[in-house]
Write a protein that holds these residues in place. Structure first.
Motif, PDB file in Angstrom:
ATOM      1  N   MET A   1      68.789   2.852  35.009  1.00 38.54           N
ATOM      2  CA  MET A   1      68.032   1.916  35.837  1.00 38.54           C
ATOM      3  C   MET A   1      66.833   2.608  36.468  1.00 38.54           C
ATOM      4  SD  MET A   1      69.407  -0.426  38.981  1.00 38.54           S
ATOM      5  CE  MET A   1      69.904   0.974  39.965  1.00 38.54           C
ATOM      6  N   ARG A   2      66.922   3.903  36.734  1.00 42.57           N
ATOM      7  CA  ARG A   2      65.833   4.620  37.373  1.00 42.57           C
ATOM      8  C   ARG A   2      64.701   4.842  36.377  1.00 42.57           C
ATOM      9  NH1 ARG A   2      69.910   9.063  40.131  1.00 42.57           N
ATOM     10  NH2 ARG A   2      71.094   7.563  41.360  1.00 42.57           N
ATOM     11  N   PHE A   3      63.453   4.733  36.842  1.00 43.17           N
ATOM     12  CA  PHE A   3      62.312   4.865  35.962  1.00 43.17           C
ATOM     13  C   PHE A   3      61.203   5.600  36.690  1.00 43.17           C
ATOM     14  CE2 PHE A   3      61.971   1.008  38.360  1.00 43.17           C
ATOM     15  CZ  PHE A   3      60.646   0.941  38.753  1.00 43.17           C
ATOM     16  N   ASP A   4      60.284   6.183  35.924  1.00 46.21           N
ATOM     17  CA  ASP A   4      59.144   6.901  36.487  1.00 46.21           C
ATOM     18  C   ASP A   4      57.986   5.934  36.688  1.00 46.21           C
ATOM     19  OD1 ASP A   4      60.480   9.329  36.452  1.00 46.21           O
ATOM     20  OD2 ASP A   4      59.900   9.722  34.373  1.00 46.21           O
ATOM     21  N   LEU A   5      57.342   6.036  37.817  1.00 46.59           N
ATOM     22  CA  LEU A   5      56.199   5.180  38.117  1.00 46.59           C
ATOM     23  C   LEU A   5      54.924   5.964  37.807  1.00 46.59           C
ATOM     24  CD1 LEU A   5      55.533   2.355  39.290  1.00 46.59           C
ATOM     25  CD2 LEU A   5      55.284   3.459  41.513  1.00 46.59           C
ATOM     26  N   ASP A   6      54.589   6.062  36.501  1.00 48.74           N
ATOM     27  CA  ASP A   6      53.378   6.780  36.131  1.00 48.74           C
ATOM     28  C   ASP A   6      52.171   5.849  36.280  1.00 48.74           C
ATOM     29  OD1 ASP A   6      53.384   5.099  33.883  1.00 48.74           O
ATOM     30  OD2 ASP A   6      54.434   6.567  32.669  1.00 48.74           O
ATOM     31  N   ASN A   7      50.983   6.401  36.058  1.00 52.67           N
ATOM     32  CA  ASN A   7      49.757   5.636  36.287  1.00 52.67           C
ATOM     33  C   ASN A   7      49.640   4.427  35.369  1.00 52.67           C
ATOM     34  OD1 ASN A   7      48.791   7.270  38.358  1.00 52.67           O
ATOM     35  ND2 ASN A   7      47.823   8.694  36.939  1.00 52.67           N
ATOM     36  N   ILE A   8      50.092   4.571  34.123  1.00 57.91           N
ATOM     37  CA  ILE A   8      50.001   3.453  33.177  1.00 57.91           C
ATOM     38  C   ILE A   8      50.888   2.303  33.634  1.00 57.91           C
ATOM     39  CG2 ILE A   8      50.479   2.728  30.816  1.00 57.91           C
ATOM     40  CD1 ILE A   8      49.736   5.527  29.887  1.00 57.91           C
ATOM     41  N   LEU A   9      52.123   2.612  34.006  1.00 60.43           N
ATOM     42  CA  LEU A   9      53.040   1.573  34.453  1.00 60.43           C
ATOM     43  C   LEU A   9      52.560   0.972  35.773  1.00 60.43           C
ATOM     44  CD1 LEU A   9      55.612  -0.002  33.992  1.00 60.43           C
ATOM     45  CD2 LEU A   9      56.902   1.858  35.074  1.00 60.43           C
ATOM     46  N   LEU A  10      52.037   1.810  36.639  1.00 59.01           N
ATOM     47  CA  LEU A  10      51.519   1.325  37.923  1.00 59.01           C
ATOM     48  C   LEU A  10      50.404   0.312  37.695  1.00 59.01           C
ATOM     49  CD1 LEU A  10      51.441   1.547  41.033  1.00 59.01           C
ATOM     50  CD2 LEU A  10      49.890   3.470  40.763  1.00 59.01           C
ATOM     51  N   ASP A  11      49.470   0.623  36.796  1.00 66.52           N
ATOM     52  CA  ASP A  11      48.365  -0.295  36.503  1.00 66.52           C
ATOM     53  C   ASP A  11      48.877  -1.584  35.873  1.00 66.52           C
ATOM     54  OD1 ASP A  11      46.504   1.462  37.510  1.00 66.52           O
ATOM     55  OD2 ASP A  11      46.018   2.351  35.564  1.00 66.52           O
ATOM     56  N   ASP A  12      49.878  -1.484  35.006  1.00 63.70           N
ATOM     57  CA  ASP A  12      50.444  -2.681  34.375  1.00 63.70           C
ATOM     58  C   ASP A  12      51.094  -3.591  35.418  1.00 63.70           C
ATOM     59  OD1 ASP A  12      49.629  -2.001  31.876  1.00 63.70           O
ATOM     60  OD2 ASP A  12      51.566  -1.234  31.196  1.00 63.70           O
ATOM     61  N   ASN A 129      59.427   2.491  46.376  1.00 59.71           N
ATOM     62  CA  ASN A 129      60.225   3.332  47.270  1.00 59.71           C
ATOM     63  C   ASN A 129      61.433   2.585  47.821  1.00 59.71           C
ATOM     64  OD1 ASN A 129      58.976   5.829  47.113  1.00 59.71           O
ATOM     65  ND2 ASN A 129      57.420   5.295  48.636  1.00 59.71           N
ATOM     66  N   SER A 130      61.309   1.278  47.994  1.00 61.38           N
ATOM     67  CA  SER A 130      62.475   0.501  48.427  1.00 61.38           C
ATOM     68  C   SER A 130      63.561   0.512  47.350  1.00 61.38           C
ATOM     69  CB  SER A 130      62.061  -0.936  48.760  1.00 61.38           C
ATOM     70  OG  SER A 130      61.674  -1.649  47.595  1.00 61.38           O
ATOM     71  N   LEU A 131      63.128   0.526  46.089  1.00 67.32           N
ATOM     72  CA  LEU A 131      64.092   0.637  44.987  1.00 67.32           C
ATOM     73  C   LEU A 131      64.727   2.029  44.965  1.00 67.32           C
ATOM     74  CD1 LEU A 131      62.091  -1.121  42.112  1.00 67.32           C
ATOM     75  CD2 LEU A 131      63.974  -2.083  43.448  1.00 67.32           C
ATOM     76  N   ARG A 132      63.912   3.047  45.170  1.00 69.22           N
ATOM     77  CA  ARG A 132      64.438   4.420  45.184  1.00 69.22           C
ATOM     78  C   ARG A 132      65.456   4.602  46.310  1.00 69.22           C
ATOM     79  NH1 ARG A 132      61.793   8.376  42.257  1.00 69.22           N
ATOM     80  NH2 ARG A 132      62.453   9.964  43.754  1.00 69.22           N
ATOM     81  N   GLU A 133      65.204   3.938  47.428  1.00 73.22           N
ATOM     82  CA  GLU A 133      66.163   4.011  48.533  1.00 73.22           C
ATOM     83  C   GLU A 133      67.503   3.416  48.111  1.00 73.22           C
ATOM     84  OE1 GLU A 133      66.555   2.699  53.246  1.00 73.22           O
ATOM     85  OE2 GLU A 133      64.823   2.075  52.051  1.00 73.22           O
ATOM     86  N   GLN A 134      67.457   2.298  47.372  1.00 74.19           N
ATOM     87  CA  GLN A 134      68.689   1.688  46.876  1.00 74.19           C
ATOM     88  C   GLN A 134      69.408   2.604  45.895  1.00 74.19           C
ATOM     89  OE1 GLN A 134      67.953  -2.255  45.287  1.00 74.19           O
ATOM     90  NE2 GLN A 134      66.444  -2.697  46.881  1.00 74.19           N
ATOM     91  N   TRP A 135      68.632   3.394  45.158  1.00 71.27           N
ATOM     92  CA  TRP A 135      69.215   4.289  44.166  1.00 71.27           C
ATOM     93  C   TRP A 135      69.623   5.632  44.765  1.00 71.27           C
ATOM     94  CZ3 TRP A 135      64.381   3.263  40.676  1.00 71.27           C
ATOM     95  CH2 TRP A 135      64.459   1.956  40.171  1.00 71.27           C
ATOM     96  N   GLY A 136      69.381   5.814  46.064  1.00 71.54           N
ATOM     97  CA  GLY A 136      69.736   7.064  46.720  1.00 71.54           C
ATOM     98  C   GLY A 136      68.781   8.197  46.441  1.00 71.54           C
ATOM     99  N   LEU A 137      67.505   7.866  46.164  1.00 74.37           N
ATOM    100  CA  LEU A 137      66.495   8.877  45.868  1.00 74.37           C
ATOM    101  C   LEU A 137      65.501   8.994  47.008  1.00 74.37           C
ATOM    102  CD1 LEU A 137      65.724   7.942  42.143  1.00 74.37           C
ATOM    103  CD2 LEU A 137      67.256   9.732  42.972  1.00 74.37           C
ATOM    104  N   GLU A 138      64.841  10.147  47.081  1.00 67.57           N
ATOM    105  CA  GLU A 138      63.817  10.362  48.087  1.00 67.57           C
ATOM    106  C   GLU A 138      62.570   9.538  47.744  1.00 67.57           C
ATOM    107  OE1 GLU A 138      63.871  12.125  50.925  1.00 67.57           O
ATOM    108  OE2 GLU A 138      66.006  12.518  50.572  1.00 67.57           O
TER     109      GLU A 138
END
Length: 257
Positions: A1-12, A129-138
């Motif tokens: 479920m966790r994913f990287d928020l790179d620039n391409i995905l951010l722009d999409d 970041n709200s999603l990362r909080e749900q996943w227990g990530l910084e």
């Protein structure tokens, strides 16, 4: 479920947030945005894996209006600020009227696009970041925008130099002065006595570029360089520190009026 928020995905994500011709979700497994009406994995009753498919941040006309209003209120140029305010107060065609005003002022229009991109990236980052909080990530932080390359492309920098002074001016494509820096040499010291940018062209990185060009001059590399920084421009101190300037003194004044 966790994913990287790179620039391409951010722009999409930003692109589809503003696209109202469909209903979009983020596929965290494939790391792409999908239209639920076109995706075979989601049936007509919207029955889908909520852990894998996540709704994008809400962005409608009300959010867009508030962003335009915020930009207009903080604009330095009073004439353009008033024109944008008048456009926002129209009963119909607000977005079109706003765009029409900006199209008359290319540099302000560029400021708007930069501002809008920055604000929307911060919106998506907060959502992520709200999603990362749900996943227990910084949480992740947002990196400051570097506009120096944009400045170099859109402005012409000219120099005037003699044995004791150097002046560098930034001009628009139309020949209008956007900012300038002036320095005076005295023995082994170079004092920057002018570093200013016209209100309409601030927040584009012009001052930083003018300073960098001044410091790149070979004749000045072995000199001590000083600059007085007005109290209302404390934010520029970070750029000075990055160029290895160090605070030397504080100047206080008591006005008799």
């Amino acid at each position: 479920m966790r994913f990287d928020l790179d620039n391409i995905l951010l722009d999409d994500i930003i692109f589809y947030m503003e696209n109202h011709d469909g209903d979009f979700l983020l596929d965290t497994q494939e790391r792409k945005v999908i239209n639920i009406y076109n995706d075979e994995m989601i049936d007509e009753e919207r029955d889908y894996d909520s852990d894998r498919f996540i709704p994008l941040p809400e962005w409608g006309s009300s959010e867009g209006y508030r962003l335009m209003e915020k930009f207009a209120v903080n604009l330095k140029n009073p004439c353009i600020r008033q024109e944008l305010s008048d456009a926002l107060n129209k009963k119909k065609g607000v977005f079109r009227a706003y765009r029409d005003v900006l199209s008359q002022y290319p540099e302000t229009e560029k400021q708007w696009f930069n501002y809008k991109e920055k604000e929307m990236k911060e919106e998506v980052t907060a959502w992520y970041n709200s999603l990362r909080e749900q996943w227990g990530l910084e949480p992740i932080g947002s990196e400051p925008e570097d506009n120096s390359s944009l400045v170099l492309e859109d402005f012409l920098f000219t120099e005037k130099e003699d044995n004791e002074t150097l002046c560098i001016t930034a001009q628009t494509q139309d020949g209008e002065t956007a900012g300038k820096i002036n320095a005076v040499k005295n023995d082994n010291t170079l004092h920057i006595n002018i570093l200013e940018v016209n209100e309409e062209y601030r927040c584009l990185g012009i001052a930083k570029t003018l300073l960098s060009k001044m410091l790149e001059k070979p004749a000045f590399m072995n000199l001590d360089i000083t600059i007085d920084l007005p109290s209302e421009t404390d934010f520029f101190a970070r750029s000075l520190l990055l160029e290895n300037f160090k605070p030397l003194m504080q100047r206080f004044i008591r006005r008799n009026n």
